[in-house]
Design a protein around this motif. Structure first.
Motif, mmCIF file in Angstrom:
data_model
loop_
_atom_site.group_PDB
_atom_site.id
_atom_site.type_symbol
_atom_site.label_atom_id
_atom_site.label_comp_id
_atom_site.label_asym_id
_atom_site.label_seq_id
_atom_site.Cartn_x
_atom_site.Cartn_y
_atom_site.Cartn_z
ATOM 1 N N HIS A 179 0.743 -1.066 -0.104
ATOM 2 C CA HIS A 179 -0.084 0.116 0.096
ATOM 3 C C HIS A 179 0.761 1.269 0.182
ATOM 4 O O HIS A 179 2.125 1.200 0.430
ATOM 5 C CB HIS A 179 -0.886 0.133 1.113
ATOM 6 N N ASP A 181 1.010 5.472 1.855
ATOM 7 C CA ASP A 181 0.456 6.481 2.539
ATOM 8 C C ASP A 181 0.770 7.711 2.127
ATOM 9 O O ASP A 181 1.669 7.915 1.147
ATOM 10 C CB ASP A 181 1.029 6.422 3.892
ATOM 11 N N HIS A 259 4.861 0.161 0.057
ATOM 12 C CA HIS A 259 5.563 -0.877 0.504
ATOM 13 C C HIS A 259 4.728 -2.059 1.132
ATOM 14 O O HIS A 259 3.320 -1.633 1.538
ATOM 15 C CB HIS A 259 5.976 0.241 1.968
HETATM 16 ZN ZN LIG Z 1 2.017 2.075 5.420
#
Ligand SMILES: [Zn+2]
Ligand SMILES: CC1(C)c2ccccc2-c2ccc(C[C@@H](CC(=O)O)C(=O)C(=O)O)cc21
Length: 328
Positions: A179, A181, A259
């Motif tokens: 995912h 961020d 990551h």
């Molecule tokens: Zn993350």
């Protein structure tokens, strides 16, 4: 699942083998000018010697048990050991969505007791913002983090305010699937070893994130253990970076970088603390745009279309009408 043995700093780790090639994430002393340059350029780097959380190096399950107090902690459980984050505010828009993990609140002492049991059917992952309910010794350890260096790094790179410090305690083998961020992250490892698989934001076309209104927004749809190359053909072109962070290491994880994080077997529960910072404000757009900026633009357009149509089911045909035979 095929595994391979990798050597990191004279330690051996058995890790899952994936279909894509990876290069090593650079590992440098935190005062090395090359490390500062990498951070400035939004490139990942594993920093040694920073003592960012030096005052927490003695944190282990027992110490946390005795000093975290009796507050409630959020513990996630998963049968397959994968902890795919989902935004429960988006559950309403997806009636048939079934959460892949369950969430229980319990005291740290209850969590520690569960860790000791041998009959656990599921893997557990405690994730909790460090807040005022923790005991005085934890507060003291927290105030003794190397804030001088953290604040200097934040300022030098024009990051926004620090938003949260998450305490993470994971069982061996827990995996946080791929995912990205939208915040800058200084990831401090305290106990145990975590393997990071990182992918440049420019690999967006290989990662196939869920639609923006999906609870798994920002997560990749691709099952790394069994990639469906018919549905996700570009996954075959994926190229990544990888590195193992151990006690005292700090990984600079740039915003928008994909990551996947795996708590490695054989070295006990993992204890980590994240330092998340809001993005640097974009004062002046400089061309060419970075791949992270392009992801931000795509997200804004998806949000605008979802809002304008006010009907998620009509998104696919609308988006395809826009590009089919025109931009393809
Ligand atoms: Zn993350
Ligand atoms: C999976 C889990 C426990 C979770 C469940 C539900 C909501 C949020 C989260 C959440 C957020 C961050 C992490 C830490 C890290 C991954 C890792 O270290 O495993 C990571 O992705 C990052 O530092 O950006 C882990 C989690």
């Amino acid at each position: 699942m095929a595994t391979e043995t990798i050597k990191v700093n004279s330690r051996e780790f058995v890790v899952k083998k994936y279909s894509f090639p990876t290069e090593q994430i650079p590992r440098l002393d935190y005062q090395d000018k090359k490390a500062e340059k990498l951070i400035e350029n939004g490139q990942p780097v594993i920093l040694t010697g920073s003592d960012l959380v030096g005052s927490a190096h003695h944190w282990d399950i027992g110490y946390l048990c005795s000093n975290l107090g009796s507050g409630q902690y959020t513990v996630y459980s998963s049968a397959d050991g994968k902890f795919k984050y989902y935004d429960d505010k988006k559950l309403t828009q997806n009636k048939q969505f079934k959460p892949p993990t369950t969430q229980t609140d319990m005291t740290f002492q209850e969590f520690a007791a569960k860790l000791k049991r041998k009959d656990n059917k599921e893997l557990m992952y405690l994730q909790q913002p460090l807040n005022e309910t923790v005991g005085t010794r934890i507060v003291m350890d927290f105030t003794n983090f190397n804030w001088g260096w953290a604040n200097e790094t934040q300022k030098k790179n024009h990051w926004g305010p620090m938003t949260s410090n998450l305490l993470l305690v994971g069982m061996e083998g827990v995996i946080t699937p791929a995912h990205y961020d939208e915040q800058e992250n200084l990831f401090a490892q305290i106990q145990g070893y975590k393997r990071f698989l990182l992918f440049d934001p420019s690999q967006f076309e290989c990662m196939y994130p869920y639609p923006i209104y999906h609870p798994h927004d920002r997560q990749s749809q691709v099952d790394f253990d069994n990639p469906d190359l018919t549905k996700f053909p570009n996954f075959a072109n994926l190229k990544g970076y990888e590195g193992v962070v151990g006690p005292r290491d700090v990984l600079y994880l740039p915003m928008y970088w994909w990551h996947q994080v795996e708590s490695l077997h054989g070295h006990g529960e993992t204890i980590s603390i994240t330092f998340w910072y809001k993005a640097a404000p974009t004062v002046k757009v400089v061309y060419p745009l970075t791949s992270g900026q392009k992801v931000a633009i795509m997200r804004n357009i998806e949000k605008m279309i979802a809002e304008a149509l006010n009907n998620n089911e009509s998104m696919p045909s609308f988006m395809q009408a826009m590009v089919q035979g025109r931009y393809t």
